[in-house]
Design a protein around this motif. Structure first.
Motif, PDB file in Angstrom:
ATOM      1  N   GLU A   1       0.828  -1.205   0.000  1.00  0.00           N
ATOM      2  CA  GLU A   1       0.000   0.000   0.000  1.00  0.00           C
ATOM      3  C   GLU A   1       0.866   1.260   0.000  1.00  0.00           C
ATOM      4  OE1 GLU A   1      -2.405  -0.525   3.431  1.00  0.00           O
ATOM      5  OE2 GLU A   1      -3.862  -1.855   2.425  1.00  0.00           O
ATOM      6  N   ALA A   2       1.965   1.226   0.757  1.00  0.00           N
ATOM      7  CA  ALA A   2       2.869   2.388   0.782  1.00  0.00           C
ATOM      8  C   ALA A   2       3.517   2.593  -0.583  1.00  0.00           C
ATOM      9  CB  ALA A   2       3.934   2.189   1.852  1.00  0.00           C
TER      10      ALA A   2
ATOM     11  N   LEU B   1       3.699   5.467  -6.032  1.00  0.00           N
ATOM     12  CA  LEU B   1       3.472   5.435  -7.477  1.00  0.00           C
ATOM     13  C   LEU B   1       2.341   6.383  -7.874  1.00  0.00           C
ATOM     14  CD1 LEU B   1       3.817   1.584  -8.044  1.00  0.00           C
ATOM     15  CD2 LEU B   1       5.427   3.352  -8.767  1.00  0.00           C
ATOM     16  N   THR B   2       1.272   6.392  -7.078  1.00  0.00           N
ATOM     17  CA  THR B   2       0.137   7.270  -7.369  1.00  0.00           C
ATOM     18  C   THR B   2       0.533   8.725  -7.285  1.00  0.00           C
ATOM     19  OG1 THR B   2      -1.427   5.634  -6.511  1.00  0.00           O
ATOM     20  CG2 THR B   2      -2.199   7.909  -6.672  1.00  0.00           C
ATOM     21  N   ASP B   3       1.409   9.045  -6.328  1.00  0.00           N
ATOM     22  CA  ASP B   3       1.861  10.432  -6.145  1.00  0.00           C
ATOM     23  C   ASP B   3       2.976  10.816  -7.114  1.00  0.00           C
ATOM     24  OD1 ASP B   3       0.076  10.571  -4.081  1.00  0.00           O
ATOM     25  OD2 ASP B   3       1.557  10.334  -2.484  1.00  0.00           O
ATOM     26  N   ASP B   4       3.321   9.896  -8.009  1.00  0.00           N
ATOM     27  CA  ASP B   4       4.390  10.146  -8.985  1.00  0.00           C
ATOM     28  C   ASP B   4       5.696  10.521  -8.279  1.00  0.00           C
ATOM     29  OD1 ASP B   4       5.382  10.218 -11.567  1.00  0.00           O
ATOM     30  OD2 ASP B   4       4.945  12.345 -11.849  1.00  0.00           O
TER      31      ASP B   4
ATOM     32  N   ASP C   1       9.622  10.958  -0.795  1.00  0.00           N
ATOM     33  CA  ASP C   1       8.618  10.427   0.123  1.00  0.00           C
ATOM     34  C   ASP C   1       8.303  11.501   1.152  1.00  0.00           C
ATOM     35  OD1 ASP C   1       6.953   8.957   1.675  1.00  0.00           O
ATOM     36  OD2 ASP C   1       8.376   7.368   2.169  1.00  0.00           O
ATOM     37  N   ARG C   2       7.212  12.206   0.896  1.00  0.00           N
ATOM     38  CA  ARG C   2       6.826  13.357   1.712  1.00  0.00           C
ATOM     39  C   ARG C   2       7.975  14.366   1.736  1.00  0.00           C
ATOM     40  NH1 ARG C   2       4.269   8.924   4.459  1.00  0.00           N
ATOM     41  NH2 ARG C   2       1.994   9.149   4.293  1.00  0.00           N
TER      42      ARG C   2
ATOM     43  N   VAL D   1      10.123  -1.453  -3.453  1.00  0.00           N
ATOM     44  CA  VAL D   1       9.003  -2.067  -4.176  1.00  0.00           C
ATOM     45  C   VAL D   1       8.495  -1.123  -5.264  1.00  0.00           C
ATOM     46  CG1 VAL D   1       6.617  -2.869  -3.965  1.00  0.00           C
ATOM     47  CG2 VAL D   1       8.306  -3.544  -2.245  1.00  0.00           C
ATOM     48  N   ALA D   2       8.372   0.159  -4.941  1.00  0.00           N
ATOM     49  CA  ALA D   2       7.904   1.124  -5.938  1.00  0.00           C
ATOM     50  C   ALA D   2       8.884   1.214  -7.101  1.00  0.00           C
ATOM     51  CB  ALA D   2       7.736   2.503  -5.287  1.00  0.00           C
ATOM     52  N   THR D   3      10.179   1.141  -6.785  1.00  0.00           N
ATOM     53  CA  THR D   3      11.194   1.166  -7.835  1.00  0.00           C
ATOM     54  C   THR D   3      11.110  -0.085  -8.696  1.00  0.00           C
ATOM     55  OG1 THR D   3      12.670   2.460  -6.419  1.00  0.00           O
ATOM     56  CG2 THR D   3      13.668   1.338  -8.297  1.00  0.00           C
TER      57      THR D   3
END
Length: 296
Positions: free
Chosen positions: A20-21, A26-29, A47-48, A81-83
């Motif tokens: 989920e994180a 990914l959603t926030d580009d 990340d923030r 994971v996002a990468t």
């Protein structure tokens, strides 16, 4: 040797909270451009309020991560994971025997400085970097570029280079100029074009560099005529100017025919063989033969 990765199995293996994180990133580009490294891939992730550079690759048959977020354990962090998901979507090929950045010994000339950085607190390091950026425009531009804070549409950053080109074009117009003035103008062009190259590539920047090449070509004639008293070889200025021009052509992804057309326009106006068009051979491809220059 490249290996195939079962993407669905990879997704199923990710803990729900981590997945989920990663999905949020990914959603926030938040995932920057992928870069190949050591047989795997890395990217800068915002990340923030923090930035991290995770690496993912296959080490000893296991999909592995190396992230500077500080999370330790056998499971991949959300940044990794996002990468990885970004890499899978891009269809990149992973090596079957990758080496994480953290496992590569530091180059001897960098080791001492890396150790010094590790001894500094984040606040100390931030103050040191900001202070140096105030004193060095090239470093400041590189810093802002790495932080993603340079806007290619903002052409105010071109003002210093434009001023250097304008001043260089006027350096021999008076009656009291000296060879040292020509040399100083050339070194200023070389310094400013290095800063320009650290900025996002834009068509305006390319046109300015072309103007600078023509200005320097004319000035270099004075150095050649006064070779017995000069302290600067024309190539000391020519090489960075032409090198940045080639770099901008590549970064702007110009078609070979447009590059050839641009080169021919410059070559026709250069009187001192300033353009080494051989540097563009790989960009020109089949159009290489359409550019005329004695320096092929």
């Amino acid at each position: 040797m490249a290996v195939r990765i079962d993407v669905e199995a990879f997704r199923d293996s990710i803990p729900t909270a981590v997945g989920e994180a990663a999905a949020r990133l990914l959603t926030d580009d938040s995932v920057g451009e992928l870069e190949p490294a050591g047989g795997g891939f890395q990217a800068v992730i915002r990340d923030r309020s923090a930035a991290f550079q995770p690496w993912v690759g296959i080490v000893d048959g296991v999909f592995t991560d190396d992230c500077d977020c500080g999370i330790i354990g056998d499971e991949l962090c959300a940044h990794a994971v996002a990468t990885a998901l970004t890499a899978f979507t891009a269809g990149v090929a992973f090596s079957g025997a990758a080496t994480p950045p953290g496992a590569v010994p530091a180059e001897p000339e960098r080791a001492q400085y890396l150790e010094a950085v590790q001894r500094l607190s984040p606040r100390q390091l931030a103050d040191l970097v900001a202070g140096y950026a105030v004193r060095d425009r090239l470093f400041a531009t590189l810093l802002l570029g790495e932080a993603g804070m340079l806007n290619g549409a903002d052409e105010s950053g071109l003002a210093d280079f434009r001023a250097a080109v304008r001043d260089a074009s006027k350096v021999t117009t008076g009656s009291r100029w000296q060879i040292s003035d020509v040399e100083a103008a050339g070194h200023r062009l070389a310094a400013e074009v290095e800063i320009l190259c650290a900025r996002p590539a834009t068509p305006t920047a390319l046109e300015l560099v072309e103007e600078a090449i023509l200005v320097w070509d004319e000035l270099s004639g004075h150095l050649r005529d006064a070779y017995h008293i000069t302290r600067t070889e024309p190539e000391e200025i020519t090489e960075p100017l032409v090198g940045v021009h080639r770099d901008l052509c590549e970064r702007l992804d110009l078609d070979p025919d447009e590059i050839a057309e641009r080169l021919n326009r410059i070559v026709e106006r250069c009187h001192y063989d300033t353009m080494d068009v051989g540097m563009y051979a790989d960009l020109l491809g089949e159009y290489a033969g359409t550019v005329t220059s004695a320096r092929w």
